[in-house]
Design a protein around this motif. Structure first.
Motif, mmCIF file in Angstrom:
data_model
loop_
_atom_site.group_PDB
_atom_site.id
_atom_site.type_symbol
_atom_site.label_atom_id
_atom_site.label_comp_id
_atom_site.label_asym_id
_atom_site.label_seq_id
_atom_site.Cartn_x
_atom_site.Cartn_y
_atom_site.Cartn_z
ATOM 1 N N VAL A 27 0.999 -1.318 -0.232
ATOM 2 C CA VAL A 27 -0.369 -0.246 0.139
ATOM 3 C C VAL A 27 1.036 1.090 -0.225
ATOM 4 O O VAL A 27 0.713 2.252 -0.363
ATOM 5 C CB VAL A 27 -0.694 0.210 0.948
ATOM 6 C CG1 VAL A 27 -1.253 1.209 1.250
ATOM 7 C CG2 VAL A 27 -2.475 -0.882 0.934
ATOM 8 N N THR A 28 1.441 1.531 0.866
ATOM 9 C CA THR A 28 2.968 2.379 1.104
ATOM 10 C C THR A 28 3.328 2.528 -0.323
ATOM 11 O O THR A 28 3.697 4.092 -1.158
ATOM 12 C CB THR A 28 4.082 2.195 1.839
ATOM 13 O OG1 THR A 28 3.294 1.730 3.178
ATOM 14 C CG2 THR A 28 4.911 2.755 1.969
ATOM 15 N N ASN A 29 4.193 1.765 -1.362
ATOM 16 C CA ASN A 29 4.128 1.565 -2.940
ATOM 17 C C ASN A 29 3.322 2.302 -3.383
ATOM 18 O O ASN A 29 3.422 3.074 -4.413
ATOM 19 C CB ASN A 29 4.883 0.099 -3.185
ATOM 20 C CG ASN A 29 6.391 -0.101 -2.713
ATOM 21 O OD1 ASN A 29 6.932 0.830 -2.185
ATOM 22 N ND2 ASN A 29 6.178 -0.990 -2.654
ATOM 23 N N LEU A 30 2.155 1.923 -3.439
ATOM 24 C CA LEU A 30 1.101 2.387 -4.360
ATOM 25 C C LEU A 30 1.084 4.099 -4.041
ATOM 26 O O LEU A 30 0.177 4.619 -4.881
ATOM 27 C CB LEU A 30 -0.417 1.539 -4.132
ATOM 28 C CG LEU A 30 -0.735 0.511 -4.727
ATOM 29 C CD1 LEU A 30 -1.791 -1.096 -4.095
ATOM 30 C CD2 LEU A 30 -0.098 -0.037 -5.923
ATOM 31 N N GLN A 31 0.822 4.196 -2.603
ATOM 32 C CA GLN A 31 0.933 5.966 -2.622
ATOM 33 C C GLN A 31 1.077 6.044 -2.763
ATOM 34 O O GLN A 31 1.685 8.140 -2.940
ATOM 35 C CB GLN A 31 0.674 5.465 -0.774
ATOM 36 C CG GLN A 31 -1.054 4.913 -0.604
ATOM 37 C CD GLN A 31 -0.988 5.092 1.707
ATOM 38 O OE1 GLN A 31 -0.153 4.764 2.079
ATOM 39 N NE2 GLN A 31 -1.894 5.053 1.675
ATOM 40 N N ALA A 32 2.792 5.845 -3.098
ATOM 41 C CA ALA A 32 4.179 7.070 -3.830
ATOM 42 C C ALA A 32 3.449 7.891 -5.244
ATOM 43 O O ALA A 32 4.128 9.036 -5.102
ATOM 44 C CB ALA A 32 4.825 5.970 -3.815
ATOM 45 N N VAL A 33 2.689 7.178 -5.349
ATOM 46 C CA VAL A 33 1.798 8.074 -6.856
ATOM 47 C C VAL A 33 1.470 9.419 -5.904
ATOM 48 O O VAL A 33 1.047 10.550 -6.817
ATOM 49 C CB VAL A 33 1.122 7.497 -7.907
ATOM 50 C CG1 VAL A 33 0.211 7.558 -6.624
ATOM 51 C CG2 VAL A 33 0.889 7.968 -8.821
ATOM 52 N N GLU A 34 1.140 9.159 -4.731
ATOM 53 C CA GLU A 34 -0.129 10.683 -3.900
ATOM 54 C C GLU A 34 0.365 11.764 -3.030
ATOM 55 O O GLU A 34 0.554 13.024 -3.782
ATOM 56 C CB GLU A 34 -0.832 10.160 -3.225
ATOM 57 C CG GLU A 34 -1.621 9.347 -3.650
ATOM 58 C CD GLU A 34 -2.621 8.333 -2.275
ATOM 59 O OE1 GLU A 34 -2.630 9.265 -0.979
ATOM 60 O OE2 GLU A 34 -3.100 7.834 -2.796
ATOM 61 N N THR A 35 2.198 11.012 -3.444
ATOM 62 C CA THR A 35 3.239 12.259 -3.190
ATOM 63 C C THR A 35 3.438 13.619 -3.691
ATOM 64 O O THR A 35 3.031 14.817 -3.141
ATOM 65 C CB THR A 35 4.858 12.187 -2.781
ATOM 66 O OG1 THR A 35 4.594 11.006 -1.946
ATOM 67 C CG2 THR A 35 5.741 13.160 -2.581
ATOM 68 N N PRO A 36 3.418 13.474 -5.492
ATOM 69 C CA PRO A 36 3.640 14.641 -5.756
ATOM 70 C C PRO A 36 2.040 15.712 -5.476
ATOM 71 O O PRO A 36 2.212 17.303 -5.611
ATOM 72 C CB PRO A 36 3.734 14.576 -7.308
ATOM 73 C CG PRO A 36 3.539 13.330 -7.085
ATOM 74 C CD PRO A 36 4.178 12.804 -5.732
ATOM 75 N N TRP A 37 1.206 15.322 -5.654
ATOM 76 C CA TRP A 37 -0.090 15.668 -5.307
ATOM 77 C C TRP A 37 -0.634 16.278 -4.171
ATOM 78 O O TRP A 37 -0.664 17.801 -4.291
ATOM 79 C CB TRP A 37 -0.780 14.669 -5.867
ATOM 80 C CG TRP A 37 -1.259 13.810 -7.173
ATOM 81 C CD1 TRP A 37 -0.704 14.135 -8.444
ATOM 82 C CD2 TRP A 37 -1.831 12.776 -7.758
ATOM 83 N NE1 TRP A 37 -1.435 13.868 -9.247
ATOM 84 C CE2 TRP A 37 -1.770 12.546 -8.556
ATOM 85 C CE3 TRP A 37 -2.499 12.163 -7.155
ATOM 86 C CZ2 TRP A 37 -2.355 11.185 -9.839
ATOM 87 C CZ3 TRP A 37 -3.053 10.669 -7.684
ATOM 88 C CH2 TRP A 37 -2.727 10.256 -8.764
ATOM 89 N N LYS A 38 0.075 15.611 -3.014
ATOM 90 C CA LYS A 38 -0.253 16.480 -1.733
ATOM 91 C C LYS A 38 1.163 17.374 -1.695
ATOM 92 O O LYS A 38 0.879 18.118 -0.832
ATOM 93 C CB LYS A 38 0.308 14.853 -0.783
ATOM 94 C CG LYS A 38 -1.055 14.087 -1.035
ATOM 95 C CD LYS A 38 -0.802 12.931 0.492
ATOM 96 C CE LYS A 38 -1.646 11.963 0.226
ATOM 97 N NZ LYS A 38 -1.571 11.388 1.693
ATOM 98 N N THR A 39 2.410 17.363 -2.318
ATOM 99 C CA THR A 39 3.627 18.745 -2.487
ATOM 100 C C THR A 39 2.682 20.136 -2.754
ATOM 101 O O THR A 39 2.995 20.542 -2.097
ATOM 102 C CB THR A 39 4.342 18.040 -3.300
ATOM 103 O OG1 THR A 39 4.727 16.701 -2.691
ATOM 104 C CG2 THR A 39 5.590 19.235 -3.243
ATOM 105 N N GLN A 40 1.766 19.746 -3.879
ATOM 106 C CA GLN A 40 1.781 20.544 -4.767
ATOM 107 C C GLN A 40 -0.241 21.106 -4.025
ATOM 108 O O GLN A 40 0.005 22.745 -3.589
ATOM 109 C CB GLN A 40 1.080 19.905 -6.071
ATOM 110 C CG GLN A 40 2.090 19.415 -6.925
ATOM 111 C CD GLN A 40 1.299 19.019 -8.573
ATOM 112 O OE1 GLN A 40 0.303 20.328 -9.413
ATOM 113 N NE2 GLN A 40 1.689 18.236 -8.764
ATOM 114 N N LEU A 41 -0.479 20.422 -2.633
ATOM 115 C CA LEU A 41 -1.891 20.727 -2.367
ATOM 116 C C LEU A 41 -1.106 21.601 -1.609
ATOM 117 O O LEU A 41 -1.564 22.567 -1.147
ATOM 118 C CB LEU A 41 -2.712 19.667 -1.949
ATOM 119 C CG LEU A 41 -3.585 18.973 -2.865
ATOM 120 C CD1 LEU A 41 -4.291 17.779 -2.837
ATOM 121 C CD2 LEU A 41 -4.361 20.351 -2.830
#
Length: 481
Positions: A27-41
């Protein structure tokens, strides 16, 4: 995305593996794709906070300016003074008052009419009633015992007040304990004159008040007017016969209210000495308002300038390099440096407001130059802030165009709206990814639990095979040779 490996030792150990830890790693690996989105937020949230703060400062600046551009605001305030405060004091001067000097002499003060009766004992029983009128009104009669009140002086007083007849009744107590009825008109001046009815003025219903306990010697218990209602009379700027029903005069000088206290000392000719009343522009309040404007302008400009650098951690400030930051700086700088018209007071510079030597967009105020401009060219100062096409109108439009008013399409409002659109998209992406992860997590948990159960059952399956082999062959796999 990092690789996830299974660690369960020997395949025949029966230990299996930790399903929860394995699933969480995936799950942690799958959530890695969210990191740039959350950084932008996070970055957008910081921008929103800064933009909102700057919008609040611009709003404060707009409020400061409005006190100067409002026709009934600070520029219209007046002050007043009296040359003899024993005769006349100034109460207020409204925005409609005109600066100037007036001469007032007071011939007589206004009086409120009153009446009183003879003294009776508090316990004496009264009979009859009183009839009176106020000014040119109708005759009014109140009888002893009206309204179920006691047939005493205090009972009569209460009945009069309950009837709301334009007078205030009270009972006055003398040093010897006796009482007198007092009537005071609720209307000052001659219009509030109290007239007590007698056989001459109102033969049909004269005052018949009497004391049945002690025989009274005067008709109507001596109730009579003891002070006539008079209007104040004065001369204003040479115009005689100016009157006021009250000693608080509101109509003699437009927009000015003053209080008459006495007629003053008579002159050598026997007339009342004149009092000088000066109405002036409230330049002190204007100076305070302009100083507040300068202070808040500088605070706003410094907050904007601070966005050009880096924070304590060395990271760029939220609005660093953005177009809205440049728009705010250029808009404010242009607005305060412009000139308007051909008057000698046609810019902030002519009021003593100039750019600071630091060239950071902040300004400073020369208080002496501002005071001089207000005292020598007051109307031009007003024009600078209040005329169409003047600094006041121009800067108001600038602030509306820069601020957080969506109705005026302000730069900050538009930037916040653009950020909001991006935030909506990014949050939607995160939500969709989380929903996908939740589905995959559930599937993985089921599949890996099944696999783990198989791994844990291998030793038992081997044992069963071994037993079946021994039973069929009579040979134990555990024997030697």
């Amino acid at each position: 995305m990092g690789a996830v490996g299974l660690s369960f030792g020997s395949a025949t150990s029966g230990q299996g593996f930790d399903v929860t830890t394995t699933v969480n790693q995936i799950v942690t690996n799958l959530q890695a794709v969210e990191t740039p989105w959350k950084t932008q937020l996070t970055a957008l949230t910081s921008k929103d906070t800064t933009l909102t703060s700057l919008g609040t400062q611009l709003s404060t600046l707009s409020t400061d300016l409005q006190t100067l551009t409002d026709f009934s605001g600070t520029m219209a305030y007046k002050t007043g003074s009296s040359s003899d405060t024993n005769v006349l004091t100034l109460s207020s001067a409204s925005a409609t008052a005109v600066a100037g000097t007036h001469t007032i002499s007071v011939q007589n003060l206004a009086q409120t009419s009153s009446a009183a009766s003879d003294a009776v004992k508090a316990s004496d029983t009264l009979t009859g009633g009183i009839t009176f009128k106020v000014g040119s009104g109708n005759w009014q009669t109140v009888n002893v015992g009206d309204g179920s009140s006691a047939a005493t002086l205090s009972g009569l007083s209460g009945a009069i007040n309950n009837a709301n007849l334009g007078v205030t009744a009270s009972v006055l107590t003398n040093a010897d304990g006796t009482e007198r009825l007092s009537l005071v008109s609720q209307t000052s001046g001659s219009a509030g004159q109290i007239t007590i009815a007698d056989t001459m003025s109102d033969p049909a219903s004269p005052t018949t008040l009497a004391d049945s306990t002690v025989a009274n010697t005067k008709t109507g218990l001596g109730l009579a007017t003891i002070q006539n209602g008079l209007d104040a009379t004065m001369t204003v700027d040479g115009v005689t016969g100016i009157t006021s029903a009250s000693n608080t005069v509101t109509a003699a000088i437009p927009g000015v209210t003053f209080q008459l206290l006495s007629t003053g000392t008579a002159s050598s000719m026997g007339t009342s000495e004149a009092v000088q009343v000066v109405i002036d522009n409230d330049t002190t309040s204007i100076e305070t308002a302009i100083n507040t404007f300068v202070t808040d302008y500088n605070a706003t400009m410094k907050a904007i300038n601070a966005q050009e650098g880096k924070d304590s951690s060395g990271n760029p400030e939220p609005l660093y390099g953005t177009s809205v930051l440049a728009q705010l700086q250029e808009g404010l700088l242009s607005a305060v440096s412009s000139s308007f018209g051909s008057n000698s007071i046609n810019s902030l510079i002519s009021l003593g407001i100039t750019a600071n030597a630091s060239a950071d967009g902040t300004i400073s105020l020369d208080a002496d130059k501002l005071s001089s401009a207000l005292n020598s060219n007051f109307n031009q100062v007003v024009s600078l802030f209040q005329d169409t096409g003047s600094f006041g109108a121009s800067f108001t439009n600038t602030l509306n165009g820069l601020g957080n008013s969506s109705a005026d399409g302000g730069a900050i409002s538009l930037a916040l709206s653009e950020n909001s659109s991006q935030e909506t998209t990014l949050n939607d992406n995160v939500s969709k990814q989380e929903a996908l992860i939740a589905t995959q997590k559930a599937r993985l948990t089921t599949e890996l639990n099944t696999a783990n159960q198989i791994l844990q059952s291998i030793p038992e399956m081997i044992q069963q095979v071994s037993e079946m082999y021994s039973a069929v062959t009579g040979y134990s796999r555990n024997q030697n040779g």
